[in-house]
Design a protein around this motif. Structure first.
Motif, PDB file in Angstrom:
ATOM      1  N   GLY A 281       6.909   1.260   4.934  1.00 56.36           N
ATOM      2  CA  GLY A 281       6.289   1.762   5.835  1.00 56.36           C
ATOM      3  C   GLY A 281       5.410   0.517   6.519  1.00 56.36           C
ATOM      4  O   GLY A 281       5.612  -0.605   6.090  1.00 56.36           O
ATOM      5  N   ARG A 282       4.980   0.447   7.708  1.00 52.28           N
ATOM      6  CA  ARG A 282       4.315  -0.596   8.445  1.00 52.28           C
ATOM      7  C   ARG A 282       2.882  -1.011   7.575  1.00 52.28           C
ATOM      8  O   ARG A 282       2.419  -0.289   6.790  1.00 52.28           O
ATOM      9  CB  ARG A 282       3.927  -0.053  10.015  1.00 52.28           C
ATOM     10  N   ASN A 283       2.383  -2.243   8.046  1.00 50.93           N
ATOM     11  CA  ASN A 283       1.163  -2.643   7.408  1.00 50.93           C
ATOM     12  C   ASN A 283       0.061  -1.575   7.481  1.00 50.93           C
ATOM     13  O   ASN A 283      -0.040  -1.080   8.784  1.00 50.93           O
ATOM     14  CB  ASN A 283       0.786  -3.966   8.119  1.00 50.93           C
ATOM     15  N   GLY A 284      -0.469  -1.169   6.693  1.00 52.19           N
ATOM     16  CA  GLY A 284      -1.554  -0.205   6.777  1.00 52.19           C
ATOM     17  C   GLY A 284      -1.305   1.373   6.997  1.00 52.19           C
ATOM     18  O   GLY A 284      -2.022   2.006   7.315  1.00 52.19           O
ATOM     19  N   ALA A 285       0.058   1.437   6.623  1.00 53.36           N
ATOM     20  CA  ALA A 285       0.461   2.979   6.486  1.00 53.36           C
ATOM     21  C   ALA A 285      -0.047   3.610   5.387  1.00 53.36           C
ATOM     22  O   ALA A 285      -0.073   5.112   5.451  1.00 53.36           O
ATOM     23  CB  ALA A 285       2.202   2.947   6.661  1.00 53.36           C
ATOM     24  N   GLY A 286      -0.336   2.872   4.428  1.00 47.25           N
ATOM     25  CA  GLY A 286      -1.046   3.846   3.088  1.00 47.25           C
ATOM     26  C   GLY A 286      -0.220   3.337   2.103  1.00 47.25           C
ATOM     27  O   GLY A 286      -0.328   4.002   0.696  1.00 47.25           O
ATOM     28  N   LYS A 287       0.790   2.448   1.912  1.00 46.74           N
ATOM     29  CA  LYS A 287       1.542   2.081   0.815  1.00 46.74           C
ATOM     30  C   LYS A 287       0.647   1.543  -0.516  1.00 46.74           C
ATOM     31  O   LYS A 287       0.802   1.799  -1.628  1.00 46.74           O
ATOM     32  CB  LYS A 287       2.470   0.850   1.113  1.00 46.74           C
ATOM     33  N   THR A 288      -0.313   0.655  -0.033  1.00 49.04           N
ATOM     34  CA  THR A 288      -0.951   0.114  -1.023  1.00 49.04           C
ATOM     35  C   THR A 288      -1.880   1.009  -2.011  1.00 49.04           C
ATOM     36  O   THR A 288      -2.125   1.091  -2.981  1.00 49.04           O
ATOM     37  CB  THR A 288      -1.696  -1.211  -0.722  1.00 49.04           C
ATOM     38  N   THR A 289      -2.480   1.799  -1.060  1.00 47.15           N
ATOM     39  CA  THR A 289      -3.253   2.739  -1.408  1.00 47.15           C
ATOM     40  C   THR A 289      -2.669   3.830  -2.465  1.00 47.15           C
ATOM     41  O   THR A 289      -3.052   4.226  -3.489  1.00 47.15           O
ATOM     42  CB  THR A 289      -3.968   3.853  -0.465  1.00 47.15           C
TER      43      THR A 289
END
Lengths: 311, 420
Positions: free
Chosen positions: A36-44
């Motif tokens: 996903g793009r930066n800020g898509a929610g991956k890290t969360t």
């Protein structure tokens, strides 16, 4: 059999829905790409997998049971933004990261020596982290991630900043780990990388999963009418040709979409007739990049999502 | 007591802190610094005290002049030649002329000053001093007793008084303070009690600040270098916070124990010999209380410093955010000095039992007056209760704060985190 199952995860920060009802499965022994793009929610999402964030709702099932704190012992996490204690030496750093996972003693020490040898860092054991080059720090970070022999590896952009030799070394080790039956989860926004390494993917955008499954079946589904081409010559005549819907140049390869599935043969014929030297012609193939752009780029102009501050 | 994750964090903190150069230097240098300061003070005291002076003492009657001459000749500073005094007898009318004649010598410091004792001084004891620097207290201190004696002698001359009476009149009042405690021993208060009170206040202040700032910087560093992210994949924020605080607090305890070791040796053994009046008036029990009180206070403040550290992701912002916590250490420190003046005042009693202030004020007070056991007990209970009350809040802010980077948060936002 699924090693990890994520069911209806939700997480809201204030008014921002960082993760909005996400579900996906990671099959046993697979390399899984969370893209996903930066800020898509991956890290969360990853933080919820590891119990760093507590989800507002939903659950994470690990081999049939909900995850607990003990999951942390079985997981090795390499975040995108790396950090080590700058004043600690290499050996103490490795031992500390193993110790917080509950591992210490002879076995861990010999594993550490083995990996240090493999990464050609054995002579730097007593060096302080701050005296190592950035690339070497990254290698130490990677060793610290896998030293305790985790069942799960969560790697966030693991290759960024590594030279080709070390990238290859790292890839070799990741493949070894996969062959040992470890579950590997990649989080990345680099599509060609995900395409080469992963066999399962979940595409996440604006906090929602918009595509998930085996990479091969996804590509098959999106790939008909699509040709992946490598060539020498001039193909500008295709631009307005009636059988061609779209030409996209990715530099090394070009993706051509024809209007109907049966027209791929006609396309090949057309290329040969126009003296284009075809080096590769992959019918019914599509790059992940194109799928990604197709799915995510379409609603690019939709209301800009407020980015979650802490990701 | 702690799980392996917390233990690993404690171990790392201890190793990092105790082996750090700053810590080793601080631990060894502070006592040296204190001894040095004491020595320097003593040196200054003697140095300024032993300043030499050339004085001219003029009186209006020959009897008084000879009396002065006799009394001054017995004064040690005159005997060792530091003070050179010439005596003259002149009537008041000629004084202005005398001063005028000697103006050049006075301005060139060839003569330190001229003391004129008029005849009226036998009634009102008012004398005059002419000098380039006329407010020389240390000089007055040295000569006024002797002048007083000569005046007294002269005053009673020819009256029917015994030598004892005159002796009595000659002496000025001399204060000897006595400390009263319940075990019916009336002890003289010593300089030792005062020194120990100030020393306790200083050590507590310094250590809480030093270790606290060290803690804050270490939390900011972990945030700044993104180590938290990796750590949190292994330990939870509570284990991490407890581990860091316990590790750092043990370091502080070790340091404090080293710092007060000389005092403990002084009161329990005969290894050192110092003048009785500098002997610290603390008991071993009080020293143990001091350490317990310090440890509880340290954990409380480390919790606060760590919390503030977790809110900010760089040292500058953290420094500016820490002042409310620093006030909690600084204000009691200043109160402890006021307490030194009157350890039984209402202010002293109340602040030695209040949360935060009790950590510094009580130890500063306990060497000066006898404190009932119940007050010690209350102060420990108050401090432990404060510590326990703080951590649920501190833990919540810490949990949210350490993962937050980017814009500096507002205090109002931080308060919102408490609800997460």
């Amino acid at each position: 059999m699924n090693a990890l199952e994520v069911k209806n995860l939700k997480k809201t920060f204030g008014s921002v829905k960082a993760v909005d009802d996400i579900s996906f499965q990671v099959p046993e022994g697979s390399v899984f790409g969370l893209i996903g793009r930066n800020g898509a929610g991956k890290t969360t999402t990853i933080r919820m997998l590891m119990n760093i964030y507590i989800p507002d709702s939903g659950e994470v099932i690990l081999r049939g049971a909900p995850v607990t704190e003990e999951f942390k012992q079985k997981v090795g996490y390499l975040p995108e933004e790396r950090g080590l204690y700058k004043k600690m030496n290499v050996w103490d750093t490795l031992m500390f990261f193993a110790e917080v996972k509950g591992r210490s003693g002879k076995e861990i020490e010999s594993r550490a020596n083995e990996y240090l040898k493999r990464f050609q860092l054995i002579d730097r054991k007593t060096s302080k982290i701050q005296d190592l080059s950035k690339g070497n720090q990254q290698k130490i970070q990677f060793i610290a991630t896998i030293l305790h022999d985790p069942d799960f590896l969560i790697l966030d952009e693991p290759f960024s900043g590594l030279d080709p030799i070390n990238t290859d070394l790292l890839r070799q080790i990741i493949i070894d780990l996969k062959n040992q039956g470890k579950v590997i989860i990649f989080s990345t926004h680099l599509m060609d990388f995900a395409e080469r390494m992963c066999d399962q993917i979940a595409l996440i955008d604006k906090g929602k999963i918009i595509l998930s499954g085996a990479l091969s079946s996804i590509k098959a589904e999106y790939g008909n009418r699509n040709v992946n081409l490598a060539y020498n010559g001039d193909i500008s005549f295709l631009k307005n040709h009636p059988i061609v819907e779209k030409v996209q140049d990715f530099g090394n390869t070009t993706e051509i979409t024809v209007r109907e599935e049966f027209q791929t043969q006609a396309l090949l014929k057309l290329l040969i007739e126009n003296n284009v030297m075809v080096r590769r012609f992959n019918a019914n193939d599509i790059s992940l990049q194109e799928i990604f752009i197709k799915l995510v780029g379409d609603n690019n102009n939709a209301v800009q999502r407020e980015e979650v501050r802490n990701v | 007591m702690f799980n392996f994750r917390t233990k690993a964090v404690i171990k790392r903190e201890l190793k990092e802190k105790i082996l750090s150069k700053t810590f080793i230097l601080m631990t060894l240098l502070l006592p040296l610094f204190m001894i040095g300061l004491l020595a320097f003070n003593t040196f200054l005291f003697f140095y300024t005290g032993e300043d030499s002076a050339k004085l001219i003492i003029i009186s209006e009657s020959p009897e008084l002049t000879s009396g002065l001459q006799k009394d001054f000749s017995k004064l040690p500073i005159v005997m060792n030649g530091k003070y050179q005094i010439t005596f003259e007898t002149e009537p008041k009318s000629k004084i202005q002329g005398e001063i005028e004649n000697r103006k050049k010598d006075l301005l060139d410091n060839k003569i330190t000053g001229v003391v004129f004792i008029p005849q009226t001084a036998l009634k009102d004891k008012k004398i005059e001093y002419y000098s380039k620097s006329p407010s020389n207290n240390s000089l007055f201190e040295k000569i006024k007793g002797t002048i007083n004696q000569a005046l007294v002698d002269n005053y009673f001359l020819g009256r029917q008084l015994s030598n004892e009476d005159i002796e009595y009149a000659r002496n000025s009042v001399n204060f000897n303070g006595f400390r009263i405690s319940s075990d019916n021993k009336i002890e003289e208060t010593t300089a030792g009690a005062m020194i120990i009170s100030k020393l306790f206040a200083f050590l507590l202040y310094f250590s809480l600040m030093f270790i606290g700032m060290m803690m804050m910087r270490s939390v900011v560093e972990e945030k700044n270098t993104k180590i938290v992210e990796i750590l949190l994949s292994s330990v939870n924020s509570k284990e991490m916070m407890i581990g860091k605080i316990v590790g750092t607090a043990l370091t502080g305890l070790l340091q404090m124990a080293i710092w007060i070791l000389p005092i403990v040796l002084l009161i329990t053994s005969s290894l050192f010999v110092i003048p009785q009046e500098y002997m610290p008036t603390v008991t071993l029990g009080q020293m143990i209380y001091f350490l317990i009180n310090y440890f509880v206070g340290l954990i409380t403040f480390l919790g606060l410093f760590a919390t503030v550290g977790s809110i900010f992701d760089n040292d500058q912002d953290a420094q500016s955010g820490i002042w409310p916590i620093m006030m909690l250490i600084m204000i009691p420190f200043f109160i402890s000095f006021a307490v030194g003046e009157n350890p039984d005042s209402m202010l002293a009693k109340i602040t030695s039992l209040l949360p935060f202030s009790s950590i510094i004020v009580m130890p500063a007070r306990m060497s000066l007056v006898e404190i009932p056991i119940w007050q010690f007990v209350v102060s420990v209970i108050v401090n432990v209760a404060t510590m326990l009350a703080i951590f649920p809040f501190a833990g919540k802010i810490y949990r949210i704060g350490i993962l937050l980077t980017g814009k500096k948060p507002q205090w109002s936002e931080v308060i919102k985190w408490l609800r997460f």
